[in-house]
Design an enzyme around this catalytic site. Structure first.
Site, PDB file in Angstrom:
ATOM      1  N   ARG A  37      -8.700  -1.742   8.165  1.00  0.00           N
ATOM      2  CA  ARG A  37      -9.408  -0.570   7.673  1.00  0.00           C
ATOM      3  C   ARG A  37      -9.355   0.607   8.637  1.00  0.00           C
ATOM      4  O   ARG A  37     -10.066   1.576   8.476  1.00  0.00           O
ATOM      5  CB  ARG A  37     -10.858  -0.930   7.380  1.00  0.00           C
ATOM      6  CG  ARG A  37     -11.427  -0.051   6.299  1.00  0.00           C
ATOM      7  CD  ARG A  37     -12.652  -0.658   5.705  1.00  0.00           C
ATOM      8  NE  ARG A  37     -13.267   0.237   4.770  1.00  0.00           N
ATOM      9  CZ  ARG A  37     -13.939  -0.141   3.723  1.00  0.00           C
ATOM     10  NH1 ARG A  37     -14.081  -1.414   3.463  1.00  0.00           N
ATOM     11  NH2 ARG A  37     -14.487   0.730   2.929  1.00  0.00           N
ATOM     12  N   CYS A  38      -8.626   0.450   9.686  1.00  0.00           N
ATOM     13  CA  CYS A  38      -8.390   1.600  10.538  1.00  0.00           C
ATOM     14  C   CYS A  38      -7.101   1.317  11.270  1.00  0.00           C
ATOM     15  O   CYS A  38      -7.074   0.617  12.250  1.00  0.00           O
ATOM     16  CB  CYS A  38      -9.500   1.808  11.538  1.00  0.00           C
ATOM     17  SG  CYS A  38      -9.037   3.153  12.613  1.00  0.00           S
ATOM     18  N   GLN A  79       0.824  -1.205   0.000  1.00  0.00           N
ATOM     19  CA  GLN A  79       0.000   0.000   0.000  1.00  0.00           C
ATOM     20  C   GLN A  79       0.864   1.264   0.000  1.00  0.00           C
ATOM     21  O   GLN A  79       0.344   2.364  -0.106  1.00  0.00           O
ATOM     22  CB  GLN A  79      -0.898   0.004   1.249  1.00  0.00           C
ATOM     23  CG  GLN A  79      -1.873  -1.153   1.294  1.00  0.00           C
ATOM     24  CD  GLN A  79      -2.676  -1.215   2.579  1.00  0.00           C
ATOM     25  OE1 GLN A  79      -2.803  -2.261   3.177  1.00  0.00           O
ATOM     26  NE2 GLN A  79      -3.261  -0.107   3.019  1.00  0.00           N
ATOM     27  N   GLU A  89     -12.559   4.624   6.153  1.00  0.00           N
ATOM     28  CA  GLU A  89     -12.485   4.003   7.460  1.00  0.00           C
ATOM     29  C   GLU A  89     -13.739   4.177   8.302  1.00  0.00           C
ATOM     30  O   GLU A  89     -14.043   3.328   9.152  1.00  0.00           O
ATOM     31  CB  GLU A  89     -11.373   4.731   8.211  1.00  0.00           C
ATOM     32  CG  GLU A  89     -10.240   3.924   8.618  1.00  0.00           C
ATOM     33  CD  GLU A  89      -9.205   4.826   9.273  1.00  0.00           C
ATOM     34  OE1 GLU A  89      -8.048   4.641   8.917  1.00  0.00           O
ATOM     35  OE2 GLU A  89      -9.540   5.675  10.106  1.00  0.00           O
TER      36      GLU A  89
END
Ligand code: CDP
Length: 788
Positions: free
Chosen positions: A373-374, A223, A743
């Protein structure tokens, strides 16, 4: 309905443009790491430890080397010769690439088998014989601090315990004083369990070292390609692999969610082997390896307390956290923030006393603390504040919606300084909650619940009104390994008025190829369909810190707007020259400059761009290109108001989510359809830890649910119908008024679901249940309270 400033043909902000990238995805033309096939490529498989904590007495590779196709078996001792057996983590701790003498968690890498096919590599893996001497592991983070607990990180000179760091923020004295005098104090112990992202594509890479040119091309599922390039150079610079000799290519990625931020040992081993044998080496994890050994998320044990008045005014909060980091701190938090942005735990409420403290400890579990996702611990913070707020409402017998409306920070009080020092940029929390209440018909639901309670039926209504914090980040505070967390955009417009733009971020399915084009279309009036977006190749894209924690829109999205504006300034000069008027006499409308009062005298952006290559003003630099590195002045603070309605079967504990309404506020919206998709996915990843997902370890450190047979990932069947909507409170400091969104739903959903379930059970004296709240947990709690 969102008002768009551009026509449908231009497709700027607010248009629900179909995703450009989907043309290749839905036709099977996406190109992922496993699609990379290079001549002479070798395959790598990894031997993993069956023990959570053991001495390695011997590794016998003889049988493995006899397997047809196996060319090498690499151990920690081999890497040690090149000083490559340890590597730094993103939190400046150290992590083994391969162990030389001790394994620290079950499924840890022990040796790597290199072969001419992936099947030979797997057979070779099965033939490696490792002799272990198991030791008693430390699994419970509370016990890891016991004086008689074994010290796990004996590699660290002078280390006498398993404590990693202590972090604190807030005013302890002031907070303690408020608590001492408060009319009401509530307290709950919560565990936010260890979970795993389980993206569709597992991690992997192809390391391709070219001996002749001393050049490494690294195809990988990362990422953050640029940051990884720098890390590789830092780790391997001493063997001649300096940064200009390294190209990281991150092709299409099938979901990242934070799990593809870290540097995994497999990457380093593949590079080392390719470097030594001069052939490309592919390593692709299988599903179980991904689940058992890759970076975990959460694992926070939180004691949450709230003090307030009998009539519902929140006065103070206190949070004490124990963070289980596994055997090394491999979180991907900004350097200055070991608990990420946990200090957002004061929430959406107006009070000024808080104190938070966190201790991180080592245990014999996989490292991480990055993802799902966070990555910056906001989910943990939001769960703590939203659960304890409901607990407070329950204690004083006040409706939790009323209590929230009473305590919200008012929209006129923004920018608002939180007691932990964040400056919330904007918000309208009352509007969001009232819209959510209206959508579900809240008062009607409460009336229905009251009726049902008379009949002993279990129905619950749960709220979560959260403040998110995304867009890391302002360089004065945010860096990873010292690298400032700005992000970048480079736009080149070709003579015919079509463009290519490149970014330092990297989409993993978020739709950047569409939304970045929309931002540029908005600013320059060039149709979004004529703007090609590229990310993920460090040789071509400008340096950036990558995509995670919903930072792309707040950083690179802003960079796209600012770079476009630089070009628009140039366009104005060219238009003035072509129209023979002063720049001040020109007005802009998306796609053209025209002379004030004489709209027929105009130049389209395409004409202007052409002129920049063919007929530009004397003295002006030719061409139409701009780059911008955007250093945000502040983070953005999205918010949401979620309401969940559950019905629970008393006899079995089965939970049915009847309704889930999510009203999000991510400021100005670039693409409503993509935002809705982000919210749907995020909500599903919110129900997951709330009701299903948790990595479970036994006392020996064995993972008890290391496959998808036992680790429950919700599918469409388990997902309720998500009812989504939005309010729009633009960010005042972001060039296009946008805040991140990816998020938010994962952050906001778990406490809404937990609050709904506890609300249903509260008539029986149940005040808290830890997530994941399973039917068994519900049934057990009811049984214990004598309700069934
Ligand atoms: O960093 P990441 O892309 O994961 O998260 P994000 O910035 O929240 O963006 C996720 C997707 O939603 C991107 O395609 C954004 O462009 C889009 N988005 C949007 O259309 N409008 C917003 N206000 C925020 C995000």
């Amino acid at each position: 309905m969102i008002q768009c400033k551009t026509s449908k043909e231009i497709g700027g902000m607010g248009h629900s443009l179909k995703r450009k990238e989907d043309a290749r995805f839905i036709q099977g033309k996406g190109r992922y790491v496993d699609d990379v096939k290079l001549p002479g490529m070798l395959y790598m498989d990894i031997v993993r430890s069956p023990y959570a904590y053991a001495k390695i007495k011997n590794i016998n590779i003889d049988e493995a080397m006899k397997v047809p196709g196996v060319v090498a078996v690499v151990t920690g001792r081999d890497l040690e010769k090149y000083n490559l057996h340890w590597m730094p983590t993103l939190m400046s701790d150290t992590q083994m690439v391969l162990p030389t003498d001790t394994v620290m968690y079950q499924a840890q890498e022990v040796a790597a088998v290199i072969a001419t096919s992936k099947y030979a590599a797997r057979d070779g893996r099965e033939a490696v014989r490792v002799e272990y001497e198991p030791m008693k592991p430390v699994i419970d983070p509370y016990k890891s601090l016991d004086p008689d607990a074994p010290v796990l990180r004996t590699d660290k000179e002078g280390k006498k315990d398993n404590h990693i760091w202590n972090w604190k923020v807030g005013d302890k004295q002031k907070t303690d004083d408020v608590f001492a005098k408060a009319e009401v104090v509530v307290k709950e112990q919560m565990h936010i369990p260890r979970i795993h992202v389980a993206s569709i594509e597992t991690c992997g890479c192809v390391a391709d070292y070219d001996k002749v040119n001393n050049h490494l091309t690294m195809y990988m599922t990362t990422q953050a390609p640029h940051a990884i390039r720098t890390v590789i150079a830092l780790v391997a610079g001493h063997v001649g692999l300096t940064e200009e000799k390294i190209r990281v290519i991150s092709p299409d990625i099938g979901g990242g969610f934070g799990g593809k931020v870290p540097v995994y040992p497999g990457y380093v081993i593949a590079i080392a082997v390719s470097f030594l044998v001069g052939k490309p080496v592919k390593w692709i994890e299988d599903r179980s390896e991904n689940l058992q050994a890759d970076s975990f998320a959460r694992d926070y044990h939180i004691t949450a307390e709230m003090a307030g008045t009998k009539d519902g005014k929140i006065l103070a909060t206190r949070f004490k956290v124990l963070a289980d980091h596994g055997y090394t701190d491999a979180s991907a938090n900004p350097s200055k923030f070991p608990t990420g942005m946990f200090s957002i735990a004061t929430g959406s409420y107006d009070y000024d006393a808080t104190y938070m403290e966190c201790d991180a400890v080592y245990t014999n579990k996989p490292p991480g603390g990055v993802a799902y996702r966070c990555s910056f611990r906001v989910t943990e913070a939001v769960h703590a504040i939203e659960r304890i707020t409901d607990r407070f409402a329950l204690e004083i017998g006040k409706d939790p919606a009323e209590l929230r409306l009473q305590n919200f920070i008012k929209k006129e009080d923004f920018p608002w300084k939180s007691p932990t020092g964040w400056i919330y940029d904007s918000g309208d929390y009352h509007k969001g909650l009232l819209k959510a209440m209206d959508t579900v018909d809240y008062h009607q639901l409460r009336a229905e619940q009251a009726e049902k309670r008379k009949r002993g039926e279990l129905m619950g209504i749960g709220l979560s009104t959260f403040t998110e914090v995304v867009g890391a980040g302002p360089s004065k505070d945010f860096d990873i390994l010292g690298i400032k967390m700005f992000d970048s955009a480079e736009i080149r417009v070709h003579p015919t008025g079509k463009a290519i733009a490149r970014f330092g971020t990297k989409s993993q399915g978020q739709g950047h190829e569409t939304t970045y084009a929309q931002i540029i279309a908005e600013e320059l009036g060039i149709p979004a369909e004529n703007i090609q977006i590229e990310e993920g190749d460090t040789d071509t894209a400008p340096y950036g810190l990558g995509t995670y924690a919903s930072r792309s829109t707040p950083t690179a999205g802003a960079a796209a707007a600012v770079a476009s504006r630089k070009l628009r300034d140039k366009a104005r000069k060219i238009a003035a020259y072509l129209l023979e008027v002063s720049e001040d006499d020109l007005e802009w409308e998306p796609g053209k400059f025209f002379v004030k009062g004489a709209p027929e005298k105009s130049k389209t952006i395409q004409e202007i761009v052409f002129a920049s290559y063919t007929n530009h003003p004397p003295g002006m630099e030719a061409g139409f290109e701009a780059t911008h590195y955007y250093d945000p002045p502040n983070l953005t603070f999205p918010s949401g108001a979620y309401i969940c309605v559950v019905d629970i079967d008393k006899e079995t504990g089965a939970i049915h989510v009847r309704r889930f309404v999510a009203i999000d506020d991510c400021g100005n919206i670039i693409n409503p359809m993509i935002v809705q998709g982000q919210v749907h996915g995020g909500l599903t990843q919110g129900i997951a830890p709330a009701m299903y997902e948790e990595l479970i370890y036994d006392e020996a450190g064995n993972i008890l649910n290391g496959t998808f047979m036992d680790y429950l990932v919700p599918t469409a069947v388990e997902s309720p119908k998500w009812e989504t909507g939005h309010t729009v409170t633009p960010s005042p400091h972001h060039p296009i008024g946008a805040k991140g969104v990816g998020e938010s739903p994962t952050v906001g959903a778990p406490p809404a679901i937990a609050n709904a379930i506890v609300d249903a059970l509260s008539p029986y004296g149940i005040t808290h249940l830890d997530i994941p709240i399973t039917p068994f947990k519900v049934w057990k709690a009811l049984k214990e309270k004598g309700a069934i």
